[in-house]
Design an enzyme around this catalytic site. Structure first.
Site, PDB file in Angstrom:
ATOM      1  N   LYS A  92      19.058  68.111  -2.513  1.00 34.72           N
ATOM      2  CA  LYS A  92      17.712  68.250  -1.954  1.00 34.72           C
ATOM      3  C   LYS A  92      16.636  67.559  -2.795  1.00 34.72           C
ATOM      4  O   LYS A  92      15.661  67.032  -2.263  1.00 34.72           O
ATOM      5  CB  LYS A  92      17.353  69.734  -1.794  1.00 34.72           C
ATOM      6  CG  LYS A  92      18.233  70.495  -0.822  1.00 34.72           C
ATOM      7  CD  LYS A  92      17.718  70.383   0.582  1.00 34.72           C
ATOM      8  CE  LYS A  92      18.508  71.100   1.659  1.00 34.72           C
ATOM      9  NZ  LYS A  92      19.592  71.982   1.352  1.00 34.72           N
ATOM     10  N   GLU A 114       9.702  74.288   4.488  1.00 39.04           N
ATOM     11  CA  GLU A 114      10.492  75.373   5.063  1.00 39.04           C
ATOM     12  C   GLU A 114      11.787  75.428   4.262  1.00 39.04           C
ATOM     13  O   GLU A 114      12.181  74.436   3.650  1.00 39.04           O
ATOM     14  CB  GLU A 114      10.796  75.085   6.528  1.00 39.04           C
ATOM     15  CG  GLU A 114      12.012  74.190   6.805  1.00 39.04           C
ATOM     16  CD  GLU A 114      11.893  72.774   6.248  1.00 39.04           C
ATOM     17  OE1 GLU A 114      10.761  72.298   6.081  1.00 39.04           O
ATOM     18  OE2 GLU A 114      12.939  72.150   5.974  1.00 39.04           O
ATOM     19  N   SER A 381      27.675  68.690  -2.134  1.00 39.20           N
ATOM     20  CA  SER A 381      26.212  68.646  -2.003  1.00 39.20           C
ATOM     21  C   SER A 381      25.463  69.569  -2.952  1.00 39.20           C
ATOM     22  O   SER A 381      24.294  69.329  -3.249  1.00 39.20           O
ATOM     23  CB  SER A 381      25.821  68.943  -0.551  1.00 39.20           C
ATOM     24  OG  SER A 381      26.390  70.157  -0.108  1.00 39.20           O
TER      25      SER A 381
HETATM   26  C1  LIG Z   1      20.566  72.479   2.358  1.00 36.27           C
HETATM   27  C2  LIG Z   1      21.935  72.238   1.962  1.00 36.27           C
HETATM   28  C3  LIG Z   1      22.882  71.691   2.849  1.00 36.27           C
HETATM   29  C4  LIG Z   1      22.608  71.444   4.305  1.00 36.27           C
HETATM   30  O1  LIG Z   1      21.572  70.563   4.575  1.00 36.27           O
HETATM   31  P1  LIG Z   1      21.833  69.062   5.025  1.00 36.27           P
HETATM   32  O2  LIG Z   1      20.470  68.579   5.353  1.00 36.27           O
HETATM   33  O3  LIG Z   1      22.736  69.092   6.215  1.00 36.27           O
HETATM   34  O4  LIG Z   1      22.433  68.355   3.879  1.00 36.27           O
HETATM   35  C5  LIG Z   1      24.140  71.396   2.371  1.00 36.27           C
HETATM   36  N1  LIG Z   1      24.481  71.659   1.097  1.00 36.27           N
HETATM   37  C6  LIG Z   1      23.617  72.210   0.221  1.00 36.27           C
HETATM   38  C7  LIG Z   1      24.061  72.480  -1.164  1.00 36.27           C
HETATM   39  C8  LIG Z   1      22.323  72.505   0.615  1.00 36.27           C
HETATM   40  O5  LIG Z   1      21.475  73.050  -0.253  1.00 36.27           O
END
Ligand SMILES: *Cc1c(COP(=O)(O)O)cnc(C)c1O
Length: 399
Positions: A92, A114, A381
């Site tokens: 993020k 948000e 992620s």
């Molecule tokens: C917010 C989040 C996601 C999902 O959001 P995307 O916009 O689809 O990437 C996935 N993994 C993590 C660790 C997140 O914080």
């Protein structure tokens, strides 16, 4: 496919995307569009963005060979792009840095955001502190409860957290409330949107800021394995981490792109968050895309063990990539994601986010049918520290 060059000037990816907003927001979005077009062509803007990513976020993030897990599965080699190692623990921050730099260019001193899992709220509060801006974060009341450590983190960073008690009390409702705030305070306020969705130009600029993930992979994979991966896989909530790793690979032949949605209790149960698997096109939050809706077109409630995937829509570029066949989309249940979460902890010494565990589960399901010299690159992620209360509760443990 020819040279890929989307969206068009109106923000369309084929029939998806666009700018479906109230009159009051059109001027704000047009202003953002113009300012971003200038920034996009300004080498100084990207130089500062890169500088911040290097010295503040800690990029480039490494790619790690999950050797023990791959051995255990007995098929393809699994590699992890370590976005969990970024400052604030997820992908993020790549996006919030970019948008905060834009806000500063535009002279806005107040930012709003948000958040679902709280990761985007934390990343927004972080950059607001970093650049000396006021920050207000809207969060569904249920998410405030299940992600309480992140709520406290945002407060420590100086942000105001506003719980939203309307609707399903999750991300969708927080997004509505943030848009309402923006309409009211549009002169002073920059809306930092957390995923590759919403009205144009957000899906494009969020993608551009997250594309650093795939750009690094394109350079790192040949260094590690002598070539590009056979498959690139990422979880899909709104779609930002997935489009970030996919985008630089769209024009690369022979690389499969796979997005993994949250199947919750199973697609057939209706309790899931998989609009690409079980939705149909519709308009929500300012754009046209696959949307979970009932027979009357009402937006359905979603379910996922992972707060960050708990969203009934999905970014317009993924809708286009699905229809065009350039990317494939599949889904993983809560139980499969939890099993992958534990395997990743035990076999690799990495506690993954529950969101990322969906991509890991897909890789674990798919690797055994592939050969040992093939490679699956998973976008890890984020890290799972924020999820330990959720996982413990599911195991009957109170922390
Ligand atoms: C917010 C989040 C996601 C999902 O959001 P995307 O916009 O689809 O990437 C996935 N993994 C993590 C660790 C997140 O914080």
């Amino acid at each position: 496919m020819g040279q890929y060059d989307l969206p068009d000037a109106g923000g369309h990816f084929g029939p998806y995307g666009g700018m479906y907003v109230a009159e009051t927001l059109v001027a704000a979005l047009e202003e953002l569009k113009v300012e971003y077009a200038r920034a996009r062509n300004d080498p100084a803007f990207w130089a500062e963005y890169r500088h911040e990513l290097k010295y503040y976020v800690g990029r480039p993030s490494p790619i790690y060979h999950a050797r023990r897990w791959s051995e255990r599965l007995g098929g393809a080699q699994i590699y992890l792009k370590r976005e969990d190692l970024n400052h604030t623990g997820a992908h993020k921050i790549n996006n919030t840095i970019g948008q905060a730099l834009l806000a500063r260019r535009m002279g806005k001193r107040r930012v709003i955001a948000e958040t679902g899992a709280g990761q985007h709220g934390v990343a927004s509060a972080t950059v607001a502190a970093r650049y000396g801006m006021e920050c207000v974060v809207y969060m569904g009341a249920d998410d405030v409860k299940r992600q309480s450590p992140n709520v406290y983190r945002m407060k420590l960073l100086g942000a105001t957290v506003v719980p939203v008690s309307s609707g399903s009390r999750t991300l969708k409702d927080a997004l509505n409330e943030a848009m309402r705030d923006w309409v009211t305070n549009v002169d002073s306020t920059f809306y930092i949107l957390g995923t590759a969705a919403g009205p144009h130009p957000y899906p494009m600029l969020v993608r551009d800021f997250q594309a650093i993930i795939g750009e690094e992979c394109k350079q790192q994979m040949p260094e590690l394995t002598g070539r590009q991966p056979d498959v690139v896989v990422a979880c899909v909530g709104g779609g930002s981490n997935a489009i970030g790793i996919f985008y630089p690979y769209i024009d690369v032949d022979g690389v499969r792109l796979v997005g993994v949605e949250a199947a919750g209790d199973g697609i057939a149960s209706g309790r899931h968050a998989a609009p690409l698997a079980a939705g149909r096109p519709g308009v929500l939050h300012g754009f046209n895309g696959y949307l979970m809706q009932d027979a009357n077109g009402l937006v359905m409630e979603t379910h996922s063990v992972s707060a960050g995937l708990d969203y009934p829509g999905v970014g317009p570029e993924h809708c286009y990539l699905k229809d065009s066949g350039r990317a494939e989309y599949d889904s993983v249940t809560d139980d499969e994601a939890l099993a992958a979460f534990h395997d990743c902890c035990h076999l690799e010494g990495i506690i993954p986010a529950l969101e990322s565990s969906h991509a890991l589960a897909w890789a674990a399901r798919t690797a055994p049918a592939m050969s040992r010299d093939q490679v699956i690159l998973v976008n890890l992620s984020g890290r799972g520290d924020k999820d330990i209360n959720t996982v413990a509760a599911l195991s009957g443990i109170t922390l």
